[in-house]
Design a protein around this motif. Structure first.
Motif, mmCIF file in Angstrom:
data_model
loop_
_atom_site.group_PDB
_atom_site.id
_atom_site.type_symbol
_atom_site.label_atom_id
_atom_site.label_comp_id
_atom_site.label_asym_id
_atom_site.label_seq_id
_atom_site.Cartn_x
_atom_site.Cartn_y
_atom_site.Cartn_z
ATOM 1 N N LEU A 238 0.831 -1.204 0.000
ATOM 2 C CA LEU A 238 0.000 0.000 0.000
ATOM 3 C C LEU A 238 0.865 1.254 0.000
ATOM 4 C CD1 LEU A 238 -2.620 1.589 0.236
ATOM 5 C CD2 LEU A 238 -2.581 1.167 2.710
ATOM 6 N N ILE A 239 1.907 1.268 0.811
ATOM 7 C CA ILE A 239 2.804 2.429 0.867
ATOM 8 C C ILE A 239 3.464 2.660 -0.493
ATOM 9 C CG2 ILE A 239 4.928 3.328 1.897
ATOM 10 C CD1 ILE A 239 4.135 1.856 4.473
ATOM 11 N N VAL A 240 3.942 1.575 -1.097
ATOM 12 C CA VAL A 240 4.567 1.693 -2.417
ATOM 13 C C VAL A 240 3.564 2.207 -3.443
ATOM 14 C CG1 VAL A 240 5.624 0.399 -4.309
ATOM 15 C CG2 VAL A 240 6.267 -0.102 -1.950
ATOM 16 N N ARG A 241 2.357 1.675 -3.408
ATOM 17 C CA ARG A 241 1.333 2.097 -4.374
ATOM 18 C C ARG A 241 0.945 3.557 -4.188
ATOM 19 N NH1 ARG A 241 -2.423 -3.443 -4.540
ATOM 20 N NH2 ARG A 241 -1.279 -4.398 -6.306
ATOM 21 N N LEU A 242 0.908 4.028 -2.966
ATOM 22 C CA LEU A 242 0.603 5.443 -2.732
ATOM 23 C C LEU A 242 1.677 6.329 -3.354
ATOM 24 C CD1 LEU A 242 -0.640 5.310 0.971
ATOM 25 C CD2 LEU A 242 -2.010 5.947 -1.035
ATOM 26 N N LEU A 243 2.932 5.950 -3.211
ATOM 27 C CA LEU A 243 4.030 6.731 -3.791
ATOM 28 C C LEU A 243 3.977 6.691 -5.321
ATOM 29 C CD1 LEU A 243 6.947 5.641 -1.415
ATOM 30 C CD2 LEU A 243 5.733 7.830 -1.426
ATOM 31 N N LEU A 244 3.757 5.509 -5.886
ATOM 32 C CA LEU A 244 3.692 5.383 -7.338
ATOM 33 C C LEU A 244 2.478 6.117 -7.904
ATOM 34 C CD1 LEU A 244 4.674 1.616 -7.840
ATOM 35 C CD2 LEU A 244 6.105 3.636 -8.207
ATOM 36 N N ALA A 245 1.354 6.065 -7.184
ATOM 37 C CA ALA A 245 0.154 6.774 -7.634
ATOM 38 C C ALA A 245 0.375 8.287 -7.632
ATOM 39 C CB ALA A 245 -1.035 6.415 -6.750
ATOM 40 N N ALA A 246 1.045 8.790 -6.603
ATOM 41 C CA ALA A 246 1.338 10.227 -6.547
ATOM 42 C C ALA A 246 2.207 10.631 -7.734
ATOM 43 C CB ALA A 246 2.030 10.560 -5.227
ATOM 44 N N PHE A 247 3.180 9.794 -8.065
ATOM 45 C CA PHE A 247 4.061 10.057 -9.205
ATOM 46 C C PHE A 247 3.267 10.033 -10.508
ATOM 47 C CE2 PHE A 247 8.306 8.622 -11.304
ATOM 48 C CZ PHE A 247 8.515 9.922 -11.762
ATOM 49 N N ALA A 248 2.397 9.031 -10.669
ATOM 50 C CA ALA A 248 1.594 8.909 -11.893
ATOM 51 C C ALA A 248 0.635 10.090 -12.051
ATOM 52 C CB ALA A 248 0.816 7.599 -11.875
ATOM 53 N N LEU A 249 -0.024 10.476 -10.967
ATOM 54 C CA LEU A 249 -0.965 11.601 -11.026
ATOM 55 C C LEU A 249 -0.237 12.915 -11.279
ATOM 56 C CD1 LEU A 249 -3.406 10.628 -8.138
ATOM 57 C CD2 LEU A 249 -3.868 10.571 -10.599
ATOM 58 N N ALA A 250 0.985 13.050 -10.756
ATOM 59 C CA ALA A 250 1.767 14.258 -10.997
ATOM 60 C C ALA A 250 2.110 14.385 -12.482
ATOM 61 C CB ALA A 250 3.035 14.231 -10.156
ATOM 62 N N ILE A 251 2.515 13.284 -13.101
ATOM 63 C CA ILE A 251 2.839 13.305 -14.536
ATOM 64 C C ILE A 251 1.595 13.619 -15.352
ATOM 65 C CG2 ILE A 251 3.592 11.892 -16.482
ATOM 66 C CD1 ILE A 251 5.410 10.374 -14.547
#
Length: 271
Positions: free
Chosen positions: A44-57
């Motif tokens: 979950l922690i990893v997915r939150l970080l990756l999701a933030a990166f994806a949404l930022a792009i």
């Protein structure tokens, strides 16, 4: 004994293996390949970080390229897929963080949704970015870009694939050979969209009668060859990603010795 075994064989096993409603290990969708135990928290922690990166792009692209033609491009579709995959993954992780999973082979709808998006995204994102660098990238134009445009180009055509590969390697989400039709259908759908858009008289932002110059349907033979070649490339890439997921699982079991919730109904039946 043989007759009894046939009666005990799941009647929907073949269809289930091709679809995304069942899997032999429910924990594959909310635990990391590199953790011990079944806690959803690490992934979950990893997915939150990756999701933030994806949404930022995605947000950056929408701000920098805010025009009615943004949705025409396959890169834009790919960014939406990556964001959707990460958000659906977060939903899965949160769901199992809040309730204890039961031993069942039938997946909840939100797990099936995530798995379907994952199957499409891991292949399409890599395909989109590979085709961009092979067919569309122009080094001369890159030298004329400002720093903002340069890094946006890198983010949309490289970092998105990094997000997808990270999700593939860190999670235990399975890739099944029988699911290859899902990214294929998505790729063919975009190909049909470009044809319909051309027939309807659509143009790009500069008024050209195509979305991509290399996929100009004024030259149907050339465009058809490119489309068929892209489909062949997608199939090859899918097999490579399947192999990568297989290596991930073998290494995980050998080095970390992860355990998963068993399913008595579908052991050894997944494609």
């Amino acid at each position: 004994m043989v007759y009894q075994a046939l009666n005990d064989y799941p009647k929907t096993a073949s269809f289930s293996a091709l679809w995304i409603s069942t899997d032999e290990r429910l924990s594959d969708f909310y635990t990391s390949a590199w953790q011990r135990g079944e806690s959803p928290m690490p992934l979950l922690i990893v997915r939150l970080l990756l999701a933030a990166f994806a949404l930022a792009i995605l947000t950056w692209s929408l701000i920098e390229n805010s025009n009615p033609y943004w949705l025409l491009y396959l890169t834009s579709w790919g960014m939406l897929l990556v964001a959707a995959m990460m958000m659906s993954g977060i939903i899965v992780s949160f769901a199992f963080l809040c309730r204890k999973p039961t031993e069942t082979s039938v997946l909840p709808w939100y797990v099936s949704l995530y798995w379907g998006i994952f199957n499409v995204t891991v292949t399409m994102s890599a395909t989109i970015n590979a085709l961009y660098w092979l067919l569309l990238h122009n080094p001369a134009l890159q030298n004329e870009m400002g720093m903002r445009d340069f890094w946006l180009n890198i983010a949309t055509h490289a970092f998105t694939s990094c997000i997808v590969v990270a999700e593939l390697l860190i999670s235990r989400t399975p890739i099944r050979l029988g699911h290859i039709y899902q990214p294929l259908c998505f790729g063919v759908l975009y190909g049909l969209f470009t044809i319909i858009y051309y027939i309807a008289g659509g143009t790009d932002i500069n008024g050209n009668e195509f979305i991509y110059e290399v996929l100009n349907w004024q030259y149907p033979k050339r465009s058809s060859i490119l489309l068929i070649s892209s489909v062949a490339f997608l199939i090859i890439l899918y097999f490579l990603l399947w192999s990568l997921a297989l290596i991930r699982d073998k290494c995980s079991m050998a080095l970390v010795r992860t355990h998963s919730l068993p399913s008595p109904e579908l052991n050894s039946l997944a494609l």
